[in-house]
Design an enzyme around this catalytic site. Structure first.
Site, PDB file in Angstrom:
ATOM      1  N   GLY A 100       0.840  -1.198   0.000  1.00  0.00           N
ATOM      2  CA  GLY A 100       0.000   0.000   0.000  1.00  0.00           C
ATOM      3  C   GLY A 100       0.870   1.242   0.000  1.00  0.00           C
ATOM      4  O   GLY A 100       2.059   1.161   0.329  1.00  0.00           O
ATOM      5  N   CYS A 111       5.165  -6.181   1.888  1.00  0.00           N
ATOM      6  CA  CYS A 111       5.510  -4.752   1.789  1.00  0.00           C
ATOM      7  C   CYS A 111       4.807  -3.952   2.906  1.00  0.00           C
ATOM      8  O   CYS A 111       5.163  -4.098   4.058  1.00  0.00           O
ATOM      9  CB  CYS A 111       5.193  -4.238   0.394  1.00  0.00           C
ATOM     10  SG  CYS A 111       5.950  -2.650   0.058  1.00  0.00           S
ATOM     11  N   TYR A 112       3.784  -3.171   2.566  1.00  0.00           N
ATOM     12  CA  TYR A 112       3.067  -2.447   3.624  1.00  0.00           C
ATOM     13  C   TYR A 112       2.517  -3.442   4.654  1.00  0.00           C
ATOM     14  O   TYR A 112       2.559  -3.196   5.870  1.00  0.00           O
ATOM     15  CB  TYR A 112       1.919  -1.637   3.007  1.00  0.00           C
ATOM     16  CG  TYR A 112       1.107  -0.841   4.017  1.00  0.00           C
ATOM     17  CD1 TYR A 112       1.432   0.467   4.328  1.00  0.00           C
ATOM     18  CD2 TYR A 112       0.003  -1.417   4.662  1.00  0.00           C
ATOM     19  CE1 TYR A 112       0.693   1.201   5.255  1.00  0.00           C
ATOM     20  CE2 TYR A 112      -0.746  -0.700   5.596  1.00  0.00           C
ATOM     21  CZ  TYR A 112      -0.394   0.608   5.877  1.00  0.00           C
ATOM     22  OH  TYR A 112      -1.117   1.303   6.802  1.00  0.00           O
ATOM     23  N   HIS A 154       8.130  -8.056  -3.060  1.00  0.00           N
ATOM     24  CA  HIS A 154       6.858  -8.460  -3.677  1.00  0.00           C
ATOM     25  C   HIS A 154       6.994  -9.818  -4.354  1.00  0.00           C
ATOM     26  O   HIS A 154       7.445  -9.896  -5.496  1.00  0.00           O
ATOM     27  CB  HIS A 154       6.423  -7.416  -4.711  1.00  0.00           C
ATOM     28  CG  HIS A 154       5.936  -6.146  -4.099  1.00  0.00           C
ATOM     29  ND1 HIS A 154       4.619  -5.938  -3.766  1.00  0.00           N
ATOM     30  CD2 HIS A 154       6.598  -5.033  -3.715  1.00  0.00           C
ATOM     31  CE1 HIS A 154       4.485  -4.747  -3.213  1.00  0.00           C
ATOM     32  NE2 HIS A 154       5.668  -4.167  -3.170  1.00  0.00           N
ATOM     33  N   GLU A 184       4.711 -11.500  -5.573  1.00  0.00           N
ATOM     34  CA  GLU A 184       3.683 -11.684  -6.614  1.00  0.00           C
ATOM     35  C   GLU A 184       4.113 -11.172  -7.990  1.00  0.00           C
ATOM     36  O   GLU A 184       3.501 -11.523  -8.992  1.00  0.00           O
ATOM     37  CB  GLU A 184       2.368 -11.012  -6.183  1.00  0.00           C
ATOM     38  CG  GLU A 184       2.357  -9.481  -6.159  1.00  0.00           C
ATOM     39  CD  GLU A 184       2.963  -8.859  -4.896  1.00  0.00           C
ATOM     40  OE1 GLU A 184       3.720  -9.550  -4.183  1.00  0.00           O
ATOM     41  OE2 GLU A 184       2.691  -7.675  -4.637  1.00  0.00           O
ATOM     42  N   ASP A 228     -16.575 -11.067 -22.212  1.00  0.00           N
ATOM     43  CA  ASP A 228     -17.355 -11.140 -20.962  1.00  0.00           C
ATOM     44  C   ASP A 228     -18.862 -11.145 -21.244  1.00  0.00           C
ATOM     45  O   ASP A 228     -19.593 -12.000 -20.752  1.00  0.00           O
ATOM     46  CB  ASP A 228     -17.047  -9.957 -20.031  1.00  0.00           C
ATOM     47  CG  ASP A 228     -15.566  -9.816 -19.731  1.00  0.00           C
ATOM     48  OD1 ASP A 228     -14.830 -10.792 -19.948  1.00  0.00           O
ATOM     49  OD2 ASP A 228     -15.149  -8.730 -19.291  1.00  0.00           O
ATOM     50  N   LYS A 251     -10.294 -12.385 -16.069  1.00  0.00           N
ATOM     51  CA  LYS A 251     -10.440 -12.461 -17.528  1.00  0.00           C
ATOM     52  C   LYS A 251      -9.971 -13.804 -18.095  1.00  0.00           C
ATOM     53  O   LYS A 251     -10.650 -14.399 -18.929  1.00  0.00           O
ATOM     54  CB  LYS A 251      -9.615 -11.322 -18.139  1.00  0.00           C
ATOM     55  CG  LYS A 251      -9.900 -11.059 -19.580  1.00  0.00           C
ATOM     56  CD  LYS A 251     -11.221 -10.358 -19.715  1.00  0.00           C
ATOM     57  CE  LYS A 251     -11.325  -9.514 -20.947  1.00  0.00           C
ATOM     58  NZ  LYS A 251     -12.491  -8.621 -20.863  1.00  0.00           N
TER      59      LYS A 251
END
Ligand code: XMP
Length: 514
Positions: free
Chosen positions: A59, A86-87, A173, A175, A231, A370
């Site tokens: 964040g 992180c945050y 991070h 990710e 979609d 998606k």
């Protein structure tokens, strides 16, 4: 069945979605919650989900600021494993009594971290790991019951764990793909620390989605806004299977469609037994847009006019229910991202109903990303053309014309877009790209055509790779292909004299130019 689930608490990071996706890539379900979700929210969720662990996201703020977002301490006391990123890492340290303050030097981008104890989420990692960092604060000391697992030159506590509980923090991070062993770290958390089973499968999704629509709509009537994108096409097919002719699909031609969009919908759905209403609203939209140059005003006006057209049809057919092709990122973006700035207002996200009251809004795809929707499209037997369709913004080509929109400019960008699509698809690159399109800039430039001076438009070509549109990289496509595209655009569109390639990533640029 309640799927094993990792909940992600969102503290405003651009990467919260990425964390959720990474978890799902491991066939484990994940959902994102606002940072201020309560214990009661968690308890309610556990009726539907088997919650196995929590991840606190990154964040933008500093944990020691009074107004910075905190997690309800009672949630940390539920006994669930927790990983702070992180945050989230700083917040855990801070809330348990550690010292967090501005780092002497921030770390942004690739950093090397020294792992002193490869245990818990760090199991199997090397003593030196290449990771991706982005922080200006750092954890300096930890309370008694915690221990340091890793450090960097500028960050004394780059990873920690609680000595007796499953609580971990990492400053980097895991990710993002730039962190070499990021997935290993996340997998350690998901499987070793949280003991999740891989039971999130799209397998019976279609049946569940059809049942859900049947359940809500009963013997009522419903409408769906159909754009022809993946979609809304998938949502329409599911809704059709659920309620048949009690569904009316509404396709609004606002005049900013690409070449072939209308024909595709007519042709594709023409073969099905479906009520399809196509509204030619081109004149209305052009009239409304006269004199408007500001992108946000453009989006708002198009959004409003769209709702009006849609309402007129819905009222006419007497529908009580609205079905929408909203997907998970849309739901999160419009729902509770309290900390992230509104970057653009996506019209389909703001929601369609305004004056008309529907008994309920039904969103069968609201849990899917998606790529998961594309997988469902495949399982529904929809053709490749649908499965791999690139996203196209609701306001269409109008937001790919910088400044004022006129029918002539739409024609120019439509032709350029067609050339980009044809060439990229002919080269067979489209399946690996997120989007590829042309933008009509409002810059005029000098050229020479047939020995004479030419003065005309500059067209920009934008081709990006992305997983979920939250971040994107410009695609490094072959120069030869770019040259072919540029040559065709200037040769086939007399008004254009120059073509440029957009080489910015997102962030800082967005994918669309407006
Ligand atoms: P940006 O430009 O914000 O776009 O990086 C992210 C993704 O969203 C699409 N986009 C829209 N989709 N209505 C939509 O349905 C909109 O108003 C809109 N604006 C952008 C964009 O094409 C990209 O895939």
């Amino acid at each position: 069945m309640r799927p094993d689930t990792i909940l992600i608490f969102d503290f405003g990071s651009q990467y919260s979605h990425l964390i959720a996706r990474r978890v799902r890539e491991n066939k484990v379900y994940s959902e994102i919650l606002p940072y201020d979700a309560t214990v009661e929210d968690i308890i309610n969720l556990s009726e539907r989900l088997n919650i196995k662990g929590l991840i606190l996201s990154g964040g933008p703020l500093s944990v020691y600021r009074e107004d910075s977002p905190k997690i309800d301490k009672r949630i940390l006391e539920l006994g669930l494993p927790v990983l702070g990123i992180c945050y989230g890492h700083q917040l855990l340290a801070y809330m348990y009594g550690g010292v967090v303050k501005p780092a002497e030097r921030g770390e942004y981008g690739i950093t090397y971290v020294n792992i002193v104890k490869p245990v818990g989420v760090l199991e199997g990692l090397n003593s030196r790991e290449r990771v991706w960092m982005s922080h200006s604060d750092a954890v300096y000391t930890l309370p008694e019951e915690f221990e340091v697992l890793a450090y960097t030159d500028n960050c004394p506590v780059a990873a920690f764990r609680h000595k007796n509980k499953s609580i971990f923090g990492v400053q980097w991070h895991p990710e993002v793909i730039h962190t070499e062993n990021g997935m290993l770290l996340l997998r350690n958390f998901i499987f070793k620390v949280c003991s999740c089973q891989q039971n999130w499968e799209l397998g019976d999704f279609i049946k569940r989605a059809i049942d859900y629509v049947k359940d809500v709509v009963g013997d009522g009537k419903a409408v769906i806004a159909l754009s022809g994108g993946v979609d809304s096409t998938v949502a329409t097919v599911i809704a059709m299977k659920a309620i048949g002719k009690r569904l009316t699909a509404v396709f609004v031609d606002h005049g900013f469609l690409r070449d072939g969009d209308l024909e595709f919908v007519k042709e594709f759905f023409g073969r099905m037994d479906i009520n399809l209403v196509i509204v030619d609203a081109k004149e209305r939209f052009f009239n409304r847009l006269k004199g408007i140059v500001d992108p946000e005003v453009k989006r708002r006006v198009i959004g409003e006019e769209f709702i009006r057209v849609f309402e007129e049809v819905a009222e006419r057919v007497g529908a009580e229910y609205l079905i929408q092709g909203t997907i998970y990122p849309d739901r999160i973006e419009s729902g509770f991202r309290r900390l992230s700035d509104r970057i653009k207002s996506h019209h389909n996200v703001a929601g369609i109903p305004s004056r008309i009251k529907f008994k309920a809004i039904v969103e069968p795809l609201a849990d899917l990303y998606k790529d998961e929707v594309r997988e469902v499209a495949k399982r529904l037997g929809l053709p490749d053309e649908v499965v791999h369709k690139q996203p196209f913004p609701g306001p269409g080509l109008a937001v790919r014309i910088i400044g004022g929109v006129t029918p002539e400019k739409v024609e120019i960008v439509r032709k350029a877009d067609k050339i980009v699509r044809e060439e990229v698809e002919r080269a067979g690159l489209h399946k690996s790209l997120w989007q590829y399109f042309a933008v009509l800039t409002n810059t005029l430039s000098t050229g020479v055509k047939g020995d004479a001076r030419a003065y005309g438009y500059v067209v920009a070509v934008r081709i990006v790779e992305s997983k979920d549109a939250m971040t994107a990289n410009f695609a490094r496509i072959p120069y030869e292909l770019l040259e072919k595209i540029a040559t065709r655009i200037v040769n086939e569109i007399p008004e254009v004299v120059r073509v440029v390639y957009d080489i910015t990533n997102k962030p800082p640029s967005t994918i669309e130019w407006e």
